[in-house]
Enzyme design. Structure first.
Site, mmCIF file in Angstrom:
data_model
loop_
_atom_site.group_PDB
_atom_site.id
_atom_site.type_symbol
_atom_site.label_atom_id
_atom_site.label_comp_id
_atom_site.label_asym_id
_atom_site.label_seq_id
_atom_site.Cartn_x
_atom_site.Cartn_y
_atom_site.Cartn_z
ATOM 1 N N TRP A 1 1.594 -1.838 -3.335
ATOM 2 C CA TRP A 1 2.392 -0.614 -3.345
ATOM 3 C C TRP A 1 3.483 -0.669 -2.291
ATOM 4 O O TRP A 1 4.626 -0.268 -2.545
ATOM 5 C CB TRP A 1 1.523 0.632 -3.193
ATOM 6 C CG TRP A 1 0.685 0.897 -4.409
ATOM 7 C CD1 TRP A 1 -0.683 0.938 -4.470
ATOM 8 C CD2 TRP A 1 1.140 1.140 -5.759
ATOM 9 N NE1 TRP A 1 -1.093 1.189 -5.761
ATOM 10 C CE2 TRP A 1 -0.006 1.315 -6.573
ATOM 11 C CE3 TRP A 1 2.401 1.212 -6.349
ATOM 12 C CZ2 TRP A 1 0.081 1.579 -7.945
ATOM 13 C CZ3 TRP A 1 2.486 1.469 -7.718
ATOM 14 C CH2 TRP A 1 1.337 1.642 -8.499
ATOM 15 N N ASP B 1 3.579 6.526 2.604
ATOM 16 C CA ASP B 1 3.009 6.709 1.278
ATOM 17 C C ASP B 1 1.515 6.948 1.489
ATOM 18 O O ASP B 1 0.771 6.040 1.840
ATOM 19 C CB ASP B 1 3.257 5.441 0.445
ATOM 20 C CG ASP B 1 2.598 5.498 -0.933
ATOM 21 O OD1 ASP B 1 1.897 6.497 -1.231
ATOM 22 O OD2 ASP B 1 2.782 4.536 -1.710
ATOM 23 N N LYS C 1 -4.765 10.896 -7.122
ATOM 24 C CA LYS C 1 -5.928 10.304 -6.461
ATOM 25 C C LYS C 1 -6.751 11.379 -5.750
ATOM 26 O O LYS C 1 -7.894 11.585 -6.083
ATOM 27 C CB LYS C 1 -5.498 9.211 -5.483
ATOM 28 C CG LYS C 1 -5.236 7.861 -6.139
ATOM 29 C CD LYS C 1 -3.819 7.630 -6.497
ATOM 30 C CE LYS C 1 -3.616 6.303 -7.200
ATOM 31 N NZ LYS C 1 -2.267 5.768 -6.993
HETATM 32 C C1 PLP Z 1 -1.135 5.108 -7.174
HETATM 33 C C2 PLP Z 1 -0.241 4.762 -6.064
HETATM 34 C C3 PLP Z 1 1.155 4.728 -6.214
HETATM 35 C C4 PLP Z 1 1.834 4.972 -7.531
HETATM 36 O O1 PLP Z 1 1.819 6.284 -7.862
HETATM 37 P P1 PLP Z 1 2.565 6.833 -9.192
HETATM 38 O O2 PLP Z 1 2.318 8.290 -9.043
HETATM 39 O O3 PLP Z 1 1.897 6.202 -10.356
HETATM 40 O O4 PLP Z 1 3.979 6.456 -9.096
HETATM 41 C C5 PLP Z 1 1.919 4.461 -5.103
HETATM 42 N N1 PLP Z 1 1.357 4.216 -3.902
HETATM 43 C C6 PLP Z 1 0.027 4.212 -3.729
HETATM 44 C C7 PLP Z 1 -0.536 3.935 -2.376
HETATM 45 C C8 PLP Z 1 -0.813 4.480 -4.802
HETATM 46 O O5 PLP Z 1 -2.145 4.475 -4.626
#
Ligand code: PLP
Length: 363
Positions: free
Chosen positions: A105, A175, A199
């Site tokens: 990511w 993030d 999540k």
């Molecule tokens: C799932 C995830 C993403 C992607 O998220 P989307 O909402 O599908 O764009 C980005 N960063 C992390 C750390 C993730 O777990």
């Protein structure tokens, strides 16, 4: 098993939601109390919806003690759109953005930032197969960078920062998609945090962003309105029609986290849940944890078996036993148990029991 019984869900995302949240949504699906219509059928500019949005924002503010100098936004496009919006808004012309590369990511965040401006990869644990997060001494930070970006929990690799690095006065952008509100976090240490909701916060299609107000001044007026933090902030996330149902569920989920005692309480439960699985992994050597011990994630527990053959059998038999979603991400293989806030401790106990039985039968 009846077709409506719920099984143990270890999906990495979209992931399990708290049962009381689903029950309330089910109860009120046809008609919100006092409204007489479903949340999906009312204007996003109605008082009923604005109240619901503002209540979600207030719950978030209370949950994490978000200072008044921060705006709480509900954005479209997932965390992936934030990979673009962050540099488009915050990477000023001629500036440099520092990125810490700790997995897939963060790699995607770096890829998008490079399309916008100059990126310095301040550290990378790629050479160690992303089994750990870097230490403070490993960071090569740019003095007066526009910001430093990191990924607090690496969903695919199963690693997590246990403490934030010191980045001086440079705004820290994180993030936090896969560990948001899984433990206390000090918002004032960040310039911006963002999380795809699917999540720990709710369903997919909503992205929570918490941004320090002074950073909104970096959003230039020539930026497309829908890509501008400033425009979203000025319109309380109602510049266009947002994901109203997603925001509703996110709001219920935030209220649920508060109802079980808030972030310290949830952190304690998460510690205990992850501890049970890691203890099982470390017990005999039959299972092998992929993350270095000092970097282990409390949200995504990744582990392997001696052979890929045995891993396939594990996935097949655990699925048959009602434990769903344990197959690791296709890019890394192995197994992954995602045990976000809403994953009940009973699911973790069932997994540990299954792991013991599996070892007894095949070890
Ligand atoms: C799932 C995830 C993403 C992607 O998220 P989307 O909402 O599908 O764009 C980005 N960063 C992390 C750390 C993730 O777990």
């Amino acid at each position: 098993m009846s077709t409506t019984a719920r099984i143990h869900n270890f999906s990495a995302g979209p992931a399990v939601l708290p049962l009381p949240v689903l029950e309330e949504a089910q109860r009120d699906l046809l008609s919100l109390p006092g409204v007489g219509m479903s949340v999906m059928e009312i204007s996003h500019r109605s008082k009923a919806f604005e109240d619901l949005l503002n209540r979600a924002i207030e719950d978030i503010r209370a949950l994490a003690d978000v200072p008044a100098s921060y705006k709480i936004l509900m954005l479209p496009g997932g965390a992936s759109l934030q990979f673009s919006m962050v540099p488009m808004n915050l990477l000023t012309p001629g500036g440099v953005a520092d990125y810490i590369d700790t997995g897939s990511w963060s790699g995607k965040a770096i890829k998008e930032a490079k399309k916008v401006g100059t990126v310095n990869v301040a550290a990378s644990t790629k050479a160690d197969s992303y089994a750990n997060v870097p230490g403070q001494q490993d960071l090569t930070l740019t003095p007066s960078a526009a910001y430093v970006h990191l990924t607090t929990n690496n969903t695919i690799e199963g690693t997590q920062w246990s403490a934030l690095p010191d980045v001086g006065d440079v705004p820290l952008v994180a993030d936090t998609s896969s560990d948001m509100f899984s433990r206390p976090l000090e918002i004032s240490r960040f310039g911006l945090v963002y999380s795809g909701a699917q999540k720990n916060l709710g369903p997919s299609g909503v992205t929570l962003a918490i941004i320090r107000e002074d950073l909104l001044e970096r959003s230039v007026d020539t930026l497309s309105s829908m890509l501008s933090y400033k425009v979203h902030a000025e319109n309380n996330s109602l510049y266009n029609t947002p994901n109203t149902f997603g925001i509703y569920i996110l709001g219920l989920t935030m209220r649920w986290v508060r109802s079980i005692g808030g972030l310290s309480a949830v952190a304690e439960i998460n510690q205990r849940k992850a501890g049970k699985i890691y203890t099982e992994i470390d017990r005999s050597g039959f299972y092998r944890g992929t993350a270095r011990k000092d970097s282990r994630s409390l949200m995504n527990v990744t582990f392997r078996l001696a052979t890929e053959e045995l891993e396939k059998t594990f996935v097949k038999e655990s699925t048959a036993a009602g434990l769903d979603g344990l197959k690791g991400h296709r890019s890394v293989g192995g197994m992954r148990a995602s045990i976000y806030n809403a994953c009940p401790e009973a699911a973790v106990d069932a997994l540990v029991e299954f792991m013991r039985e599996f070892e007894r039968a095949r070890g």
